[in-house]
Motif scaffolding. Structure first.
Motif, short mmCIF file in Angstrom:
data_model
loop_
_atom_site.label_atom_id
_atom_site.label_comp_id
_atom_site.label_asym_id
_atom_site.label_seq_id
_atom_site.Cartn_x
_atom_site.Cartn_y
_atom_site.Cartn_z
N LEU A 176 0.80 -1.23 0.00
CA LEU A 176 0.00 0.00 0.00
C LEU A 176 0.83 1.28 0.00
O LEU A 176 0.47 2.25 -0.69
N PRO A 177 1.95 1.37 0.74
CA PRO A 177 2.74 2.61 0.70
C PRO A 177 3.27 2.96 -0.69
O PRO A 177 3.70 4.09 -0.93
N GLN A 178 3.25 2.00 -1.60
CA GLN A 178 3.79 2.27 -2.94
C GLN A 178 2.89 3.18 -3.77
O GLN A 178 3.29 3.65 -4.84
N PHE A 179 1.68 3.45 -3.28
CA PHE A 179 0.86 4.46 -3.95
C PHE A 179 1.58 5.82 -3.92
O PHE A 179 1.40 6.64 -4.82
N TYR A 180 2.40 6.03 -2.90
CA TYR A 180 3.21 7.25 -2.83
C TYR A 180 4.27 7.23 -3.93
O TYR A 180 4.51 8.26 -4.58
N ASN A 181 4.90 6.06 -4.16
CA ASN A 181 5.88 5.94 -5.24
C ASN A 181 5.24 6.23 -6.60
O ASN A 181 5.86 6.82 -7.48
N VAL A 182 3.98 5.81 -6.75
CA VAL A 182 3.26 6.07 -8.01
C VAL A 182 2.99 7.56 -8.15
O VAL A 182 3.18 8.15 -9.22
N LEU A 183 2.59 8.18 -7.06
CA LEU A 183 2.23 9.60 -7.07
C LEU A 183 3.41 10.48 -7.49
O LEU A 183 3.24 11.43 -8.26
N ILE A 184 4.60 10.16 -7.03
CA ILE A 184 5.77 10.99 -7.34
C ILE A 184 6.45 10.59 -8.64
O ILE A 184 7.44 11.20 -9.05
N GLY A 185 5.92 9.55 -9.32
CA GLY A 185 6.40 9.23 -10.65
C GLY A 185 7.44 8.14 -10.74
O GLY A 185 7.93 7.84 -11.84
N ASP A 186 7.82 7.53 -9.62
CA ASP A 186 8.80 6.43 -9.66
C ASP A 186 8.17 5.16 -10.22
O ASP A 186 8.87 4.34 -10.82
N MET A 187 6.87 4.99 -9.99
CA MET A 187 6.19 3.76 -10.37
C MET A 187 4.87 4.08 -11.05
O MET A 187 4.45 5.24 -11.12
N SER A 188 4.21 3.04 -11.54
CA SER A 188 2.88 3.13 -12.11
C SER A 188 1.99 2.15 -11.35
O SER A 188 2.49 1.30 -10.60
N LEU A 189 0.69 2.26 -11.52
CA LEU A 189 -0.20 1.27 -10.89
C LEU A 189 0.04 -0.11 -11.48
O LEU A 189 0.09 -1.11 -10.76
N VAL A 190 0.21 -0.16 -12.80
CA VAL A 190 0.43 -1.43 -13.50
C VAL A 190 1.74 -1.36 -14.27
O VAL A 190 1.99 -0.42 -15.01
N GLY A 191 2.57 -2.36 -14.08
CA GLY A 191 3.86 -2.42 -14.76
C GLY A 191 4.68 -3.54 -14.14
O GLY A 191 4.34 -4.04 -13.07
N PRO A 192 5.75 -3.96 -14.78
CA PRO A 192 6.59 -5.03 -14.23
C PRO A 192 7.09 -4.65 -12.84
O PRO A 192 7.42 -3.48 -12.59
N ARG A 193 7.15 -5.61 -11.95
CA ARG A 193 7.64 -5.33 -10.60
C ARG A 193 9.11 -4.91 -10.65
O ARG A 193 9.92 -5.50 -11.35
N PRO A 194 9.48 -3.86 -9.89
CA PRO A 194 10.88 -3.41 -9.89
C PRO A 194 11.75 -4.39 -9.10
O PRO A 194 11.30 -4.99 -8.12
N GLU A 195 12.98 -4.56 -9.54
CA GLU A 195 13.92 -5.46 -8.87
C GLU A 195 15.12 -4.68 -8.37
O GLU A 195 15.38 -3.54 -8.77
N ARG A 196 15.90 -5.34 -7.52
CA ARG A 196 17.15 -4.76 -7.04
C ARG A 196 18.27 -5.08 -8.02
O ARG A 196 18.24 -6.10 -8.70
N GLN A 197 19.26 -4.20 -8.08
CA GLN A 197 20.37 -4.39 -9.01
C GLN A 197 21.07 -5.71 -8.78
O GLN A 197 21.54 -6.36 -9.74
N PHE A 198 21.13 -6.15 -7.52
CA PHE A 198 21.78 -7.41 -7.17
C PHE A 198 21.17 -8.58 -7.94
O PHE A 198 21.88 -9.45 -8.45
N PHE A 199 19.84 -8.59 -8.04
CA PHE A 199 19.15 -9.68 -8.74
C PHE A 199 19.09 -9.42 -10.25
O PHE A 199 19.09 -10.37 -11.03
N ILE A 200 19.04 -8.14 -10.65
CA ILE A 200 19.02 -7.83 -12.08
C ILE A 200 20.28 -8.36 -12.75
O ILE A 200 20.22 -8.93 -13.85
N ASP A 201 21.43 -8.19 -12.09
CA ASP A 201 22.69 -8.69 -12.67
C ASP A 201 22.64 -10.19 -12.89
O ASP A 201 23.14 -10.69 -13.91
#
Length: 471
Positions: free
Chosen positions: A374-399
């Motif tokens: 639920l707190p991620q609605f704040y991330n959506v509001l400030i433009g870091d995220m969207s309501l719908v989109g691929p889940r963000p990952e950490r660089q550690f796992f992206i590598d």
């Protein structure tokens, strides 16, 4: 070149011209229509309805222009396409104003409706288009004269790269490419391009080079024996916010892959493409903002309950935050309600499993209901995220993912989301292999992005929450 200042010019101009056209139209109605209606001259009295329109209509016009993508890529505007776009948006906007404000007017003859529409359209279009044409013409001339340009990186170091560079630099009118250097795709003892441009590094460092030099355009001009690296190059560029173009061969031209965007300049294939129509992309962002504000207000009692539940169920902070990678590889801080014991990752990043002992009892409840997000609605509001989109990952796992599935970079072309098709179909991943399995659903989403698909995913997410079937 300052894109924000250029956008500000268009915004201020459009706001003022919208108010001016409404004022002139209001005066026209007072002078022309109302004397015919009442049989005697009517003084021009700026009443409440005028000031209400003056307060609301300019903002609505700006919203319409934003939704149709007018303020996107302000330095890459074609004056002819701008003329067509201005005519189209003016017609749509005037049509909406006509049905909302004018259609209920009492008139003497029916043809007055047509005259009202024509006058408002003519006033608004003329007053709006003249300053637009002035701004666009000025920036176009500056681009043609090489006063301003887009930082351009050349991928390639041999004959084809040199031919492309010399052809573009010898053009009387520039198309906006300001070459800053080249990247070699293979190591050679000597590079033909070295005598014309600095070598900024190797292909493996291209994303870092793009970020450090604020590159806006990447031109791929590799040799025939290097073509097997084209897929690798494009995969690496997927996570960067750049326009990617490649030299076509005659087969590409004959099959229609090369489209003319200008009558000057070298014909190139543009690899990067918009995943959604501009109006849908703009509406998606508007919906993100409005629904996030709505959710933060309406769900505030539930969020208070979650905060209290986390606080009293286990020692530690209420919120858990850490860095994740967002659109175009940009890091951001994501917020969640803490669902694990404090210092759960003191030994390093680790994915949760189905029977993870680190998850608290209250955290397990939140995860099943997805309330920890639920707190991620704040991330959506400030433009870091969207309501719908691929889940963000950490660089550690992206590598680790990229080492097995290089096409993961494709996901970074869009904002990450609170929920996704992969999250709905697969749920939380407990290891890198599961993250790769989930990847196919997110790739499928990106290739079929639309507001309708977003709506379906949100409905399925709500269903998952109601059933408590999240994992």
């Amino acid at each position: 070149m300052n894109p924000r200042r250029q956008v500000a010019k268009y915004l201020i101009s459009d706001f003022l011209t919208a108010g001016t056209s409404w004022t002139l139209f209001f005066v026209f109605r007072k002078i022309y229509f109302e004397p015919k209606k009442f049989g005697y001259p009517i003084p021009v009295d700026f009443n409440d309805s005028y000031f209400l329109g003056l307060a609301i209509l300019p903002a609505l016009w700006l919203l319409l222009y934003y939704t149709t993508g007018y303020y996107k890529d302000v330095y890459r505007k074609s004056r002819l396409s701008e003329l067509g776009q201005t005519i189209g948006t003016t017609f749509l906007g005037v049509l909406l104003i006509f049905f909302a404000l004018i259609l209920d007017d009492t008139i003497v003859v029916y043809t007055n409706y047509y005259l009202s529409f024509f006058v408002l359209f003519s006033l608004h279009f003329t007053i709006t288009y003249i300053p637009r044409l002035s701004f666009t013409t000025s920036s176009t001339h500056k681009i043609h004269k090489r006063i301003i340009g887009f930082p351009t990186l050349l991928v390639g170091s041999d004959k084809k790269a040199l031919e492309l560079y010399e052809e573009m630099e010898s053009q009387p009118k520039s198309t906006g490419n300001k070459f800053i250097g080249f990247v070699n795709v293979r190591y050679y003892e000597k590079y033909l391009m070295a005598s014309h441009l600095p070598n900024l590094g190797e292909l493996k460092n291209i994303n870092k080079i793009i970020e450090e030099n604020n590159v806006r355009i990447v031109l791929i001009a590799i040799e025939s024996h290097e073509h097997e690296l084209l897929k690798t190059i494009i995969n690496r560029l997927e996570s960067s916010n750049v326009v990617v173009k490649v030299i076509p061969d005659m087969y590409d031209i004959l099959t229609g892959m090369v489209k003319m965007s200008t009558i000057i300049g070298t014909p190139l294939i543009q690899i990067s493409h918009d995943l959604m129509p501009t109006w849908e992309e703009s509406l998606k962002r508007i919906m993100d903002v409005l629904l996030s504000i709505f959710a933060l207000i309406v769900l505030s009692p539930a969020m208070i309950f979650m905060a209290l539940g986390v606080k009293f169920s286990s020692p530690g902070s209420i919120l858990y935050s850490h860095e994740r990678i967002g659109r175009y590889g940009k890091p951001f801080v994501i917020f969640k309600f803490r669902s694990m014991v404090n210092d759960a990752e003191k030994s390093g990043p680790a994915l949760s499993s189905q029977n993870d002992a680190r998850i608290t009892r209250f955290g397990l409840f939140m995860r099943k209901m997805r309330f920890d997000e639920l707190p991620q609605f704040y991330n959506v509001l400030i433009g870091d995220m969207s309501l719908v989109g691929p889940r963000p990952e950490r660089q550690f796992f992206i590598d680790q993912i990229v080492a097995k599935a290089p096409h993961f970079h494709h996901l970074q072309k869009v904002r990450p989301g609170i929920t996704s098709w992969g999250q709905v179909k697969f749920g939380y991943a407990s290891d890198v292999d599961e993250m790769i399995q989930r990847l196919k659903y997110d790739i499928l989403y990106i290739e079929n992005m639309s507001l309708l698909v977003d709506l379906k995913i949100m409905i399925y997410t709500i269903k998952t929450v109601m059933q408590g079937s999240g994992k």
